[in-house]
Design a protein around this motif. Sequence first.
Motif, PDB file in Angstrom:
ATOM      1  N   LEU A   4       0.831  -1.202   0.000  1.00 23.03           N
ATOM      2  CA  LEU A   4       0.000   0.000   0.000  1.00 23.03           C
ATOM      3  C   LEU A   4       0.868   1.256   0.000  1.00 23.03           C
ATOM      4  O   LEU A   4       0.650   2.171  -0.796  1.00 23.03           O
ATOM      5  CB  LEU A   4      -0.938  -0.004   1.204  1.00 23.03           C
ATOM      6  N   GLU A  23     -10.382   1.298   2.652  1.00 18.31           N
ATOM      7  CA  GLU A  23     -10.055   0.034   3.301  1.00 18.31           C
ATOM      8  C   GLU A  23     -11.244  -0.924   3.234  1.00 18.31           C
ATOM      9  O   GLU A  23     -12.363  -0.569   3.600  1.00 18.31           O
ATOM     10  CB  GLU A  23      -9.683   0.296   4.763  1.00 18.31           C
ATOM     11  N   TYR A  33      -7.481  -3.093   0.090  1.00 16.06           N
ATOM     12  CA  TYR A  33      -7.529  -1.660  -0.192  1.00 16.06           C
ATOM     13  C   TYR A  33      -7.781  -1.378  -1.668  1.00 16.06           C
ATOM     14  O   TYR A  33      -7.318  -2.119  -2.531  1.00 16.06           O
ATOM     15  CB  TYR A  33      -6.192  -0.979   0.169  1.00 16.06           C
TER      16      TYR A  33
END
Length: 103
Positions: A4, A23, A33
């Motif tokens: 991420l 999320e 995500y």
Amino acid sequence: MTTLEKAKAILEKINAKDIAVYEFKEKSPFYDYFIVGTVNERAGNAAISYFNSELQSEIKHVEGKKNTSWVLIDLGDVVVHLFSESDREFYGFDKRFMEIKKR
């Protein structure tokens, strides 16, 4: 650095605008995500190159590779959506995910 964080860093490097992270850990068994960003065509193509060079082993699939106003980069637990400004507004991803926790 997590996938991420690496993905967000790449988007910042190509000057993607309005980067939003949603999320889904508790809501989806397929990904954790979504990252949504606004780019022009040139930046979308640059993003694919950067992801290929920096996260190649994590890329599962890329959709919308050339000359499109939407690019999807599937990194497994992280899915990156890059839109032109008009398509981002048209598809309303941000409105659809308003109830999802934003990071």
